[in-house]
Design an enzyme around this catalytic site. Structure first.
Site, short mmCIF file in Angstrom:
data_model
loop_
_atom_site.label_atom_id
_atom_site.label_comp_id
_atom_site.label_asym_id
_atom_site.label_seq_id
_atom_site.Cartn_x
_atom_site.Cartn_y
_atom_site.Cartn_z
N VAL A 567 0.82 -1.20 0.00
CA VAL A 567 0.00 0.00 0.00
C VAL A 567 0.86 1.26 0.00
CG1 VAL A 567 -2.01 -1.05 1.10
CG2 VAL A 567 -0.21 -0.07 2.52
N ASP A 568 2.18 1.08 -0.06
CA ASP A 568 3.05 2.25 -0.16
C ASP A 568 3.58 2.35 -1.59
OD1 ASP A 568 4.71 0.09 -0.24
OD2 ASP A 568 5.86 0.60 1.55
N ASP A 569 4.56 3.16 -1.81
CA ASP A 569 5.05 3.33 -3.18
C ASP A 569 6.11 2.30 -3.54
OD1 ASP A 569 3.32 5.34 -3.70
OD2 ASP A 569 4.66 6.92 -3.03
#
Ligand code: WTA
Length: 650
Positions: A567-569
């Site tokens: 869910v992060d980059d």
């Protein structure tokens, strides 16, 4: 700015509006196919282990698991110290089994396990097993790239080889606490080198052999090793990779930046390249085979504190440069050994094969340390799973009578596409337990793995964990409970997952959100090398009081956990973590590119692929040639060298 390619593309991503120092402002898309398959799966999809399997399993029932799990949560000190006592400690740890602060609001994050305990992980992997009478047992079956080239080492022989190298390294000036960079392919010399460092208290930094010279420079600059260990070349499938050339380029680049390498110990990998063809720097380069075998076959152990560093391993984050994850000795030892034993229901008669490369955490924890701490027989494979053809894995399984087979969904999906006949022409009857790691496994790949590869007999351990966690966090214990295809099932002993919403509030029961962990566990990493602040910012500040994994997760009504992706980059290409920021900065380093934005897109085999939006410099026209040149720039700076990407966990 950038526009997104497909309408509705983001619909499965979490609404992220967390105001934190990390970049959670926009998420990579959750793999929609996976999520759809997962959401559609029903309770009737429960896959039960056979009674035969369960009755002989280490943890034969859910009830037994719950008993042990309860103890591990209520009394972590008691639970883990009784396991730790099965290893050799020169001196026992202090009164406090562990101490932790993972709550940034209460001060610096600090985690210690078995502090004051004096031990050595190499001793526990090798000497302890030899002394227990298992010196004659095969430690490593080595399978070369070519099907007719192989070798093996017993535990006694492995110990002797490790001691010789350890003695050499000491002679070369490597002392306790010094770093050694290892850039080797999957030869037996790779685990030998790791264990030799551990034996003398040196810290290894294994760099996946195939990473570009730039990546190697960055890792050399970070830990300033005295010695780099490599080999001249490797054959992967039909292709020869000239590893020594990459190392030469990296060493000369490092020297320009003020870090000089005294010794480059080079193993002659004859099946790939001869000495005569290898470029040589007199004075610096030394052939492994010329010096190491001359050293004594015994070497005293350097006893270290449980909290002394064991290794660095770099991994991509959502921002900036790859991070040097630091693992220490005692807790990591206890945790990798215990997770290995339980997640694969290990028996001394097993032959275990993990298709990963030791250049990644999977190879550290579950090729070298975890299995060898259990005295297991491990297969080390130099080649690729599609050479000479797509049946190679099953050929190897039959050749060594592999019982435990651990691989990645990306390999499963790619083999699924070429057809069952590559699998079914081999017997595979030795197989007992299958394992999966690196990315969510979609239920259809799970079923193919289960039905076709495992002939519907072998439980699958879908192990969720990370470089940072050191070992398995959420995993089936085969035999313990029914599996749901695509779910990693339940937390391991001592692991307390928490699914939180965007404000950091813990959700109960059936829910989905951000996957965090409460409390520490012995195998968790202790810092990012040289950047404790980034450690706190990335992992402990987003949701105070918790370790934040960066993954999304759903818990169903039966309490099963379903990982849904980053869910992060960070995007996950064939199980390979790639930071979008890294790719973006590589793109804008290209003289004809002024802006770049990178996202992950669904990919049938790789899980995710990389999609880049670029703004070209003024007046530069777009062309196919430019597109290729941009890709090359990214390849060079961020990704493993050509052909190596396919080795990620294959
Ligand atoms: C992903 C690899 C779903 C996840 C051991 C995690 C998984 C990242 C699984 C860590 C799994 C790994 N199911 N996702 N069984 N295993 N992942 O550090 O996104 O290379 O955060 O460690 O891989 O990748 P790393």
């Amino acid at each position: 700015g950038c526009s997104y390619p497909v309408e509705g593309f983001w619909k499965h991503s979490y609404p992220i509006s967390v105001n934190t120092a990390t970049s959670l402002s926009h998420s990579t898309p959750i793999n929609a196919v996976l999520l759809k398959e997962a959401l559609e799966s029903k309770e009737s999809d429960l896959v039960f282990p056979s009674e035969d399997f369960s009755s002989q399993a280490l943890v034969p029932s859910r009830q037994k698991y719950l008993e042990m799990y309860k103890k591990s949560i209520e009394d972590p000190a008691g639970f883990w110290s009784s396991i730790a006592s099965q290893f050799y400690w020169k001196e026992k740890w202090g009164k406090q089994v562990f101490s932790e602060n993972i709550d940034v609001s209460k001060g610096d994050v600090k985690i210690e396990w078995f502090k004051g305990g004096i031990t050595n992980i190499c001793y526990n992997c090798l000497d302890r097993n030899v002394e227990a009478g298992n010196g004659g047992k095969i430690a490593i079956y080595w399978e070369g790239n070519e099907p007719n080239i192989d070798g093996s080492l017993t535990y006694s022989e492995l110990l002797q080889k490790v001691c010789q190298l350890a003695n050499y390294l000491k002679d070369a000036g490597v002392k306790k606490g010094d770093a050694v960079v290892i850039y080797l392919p999957m030869l037996m010399e790779l685990p030998i080198a790791m264990l030799a460092c551990a034996r003398i208290g040196a810290i290894h930094s294994v760099v996946f052999a195939g990473f570009s010279a730039d990546s190697l420079v960055q890792r050399i600059m970070d830990c300033k090793p005295k010695v780099v260990i490599t080999c001249n070349a490797v054959k992967r499938g039909p292709k020869v990779l000239h590893l020594k050339d990459i190392v030469d380029a990296a060493i000369s680049q490092s020297a320009k930046n003020g870090i000089s390498i005294d010794v480059c110990l080079t193993y002659e990998n004859q099946s790939a390249m001869t000495r005569g063809d290898t470029k040589w720097h007199q004075g610096r380069d030394i052939w492994w085979q010329d010096v190491v075998p001359k050293y004594p076959m015994t070497c005293e152990v350097e006893w270290v504190d449980a909290e002394d560093p064991l290794f660095f391993l770099y991994t991509s984050g959502s921002t900036g440069k790859p991070k040097g994850v630091l693992h220490t000795t005692g807790g990591y030892m206890v945790y990798t050994a215990t997770t290995f034993k339980h997640a694969f229901d290990y028996k001394p008669s097993d032959v275990y094969w993990c298709t990963a490369d030791c250049g990644w955490i999977t190879g550290h924890s579950y090729i070298t340390y975890g299995p060898m701490l259990n005295g297991a027989t491990v297969v080390v494979f130099e080649g690729v799973p599609t050479y000479p053809d797509a049946g190679r894995c099953w050929d190897i399984v039959d050749k060594y009578k592999v019982t435990l087979f651990y691989t990645a969904p990306t390999l499963i999906r790619s083999l699924m596409r070429v057809g069952d006949e590559y699998v079914t022409r081999y017997s595979r009857k030795s197989l007992r337990v299958l394992g999966s790691v690196g990315e969510p496994i979609n239920p259809s790949a799970w079923r193919w793995f289960f039905n076709v590869v495992g002939d519907s007999r072998c439980p699958i351990s879908d192990t969720w964990w990370q470089t940072e966690t050191g070992g398995f966090m959420i995993t089936p214990l085969p035999g313990g409970w029914p599996q749901k295809p695509g779910s990693a099932t339940f937390p391991f002993f001592g692991v307390q997952p928490a699914i939180v919403d965007e404000k950091g509030a813990e959700l109960q029961g059936e829910c989905s959100g951000y996957l965090c962990l409460k409390h520490s566990w012995p195998g968790v990493f202790r810092t990012l090398y040289g950047d404790h602040e980034r450690y706190e910012t990335t992992y402990f500040k987003p949701f105070p009081g918790y370790y934040f994994s960066g993954d999304g997760c759903r818990r169903d009504k039966d309490g099963y956990y379903w990982l849904t992706g980053r869910v992060d980059d960070v995007i996950n290409v064939s199980g390979h973590r790639i930071g979008t920021a890294e790719v973006e900065s590589a793109l804008i380093s290209h003289s004809q590119c002024s802006e770049a934005a990178v996202v992950g897109v669904e990919h049938e085999v790789k899980g995710q692929g990389i999609y880049a939006f670029v703004t070209l410099a003024d007046g530069v026209p777009y062309s196919e040639e430019l597109r290729k040149s941009l890709i090359l720039t990214v390849r060079k700076q961020v990704l493993p060298a050509e052909n190596a990407a396919s080795r990620r966990r294959l």
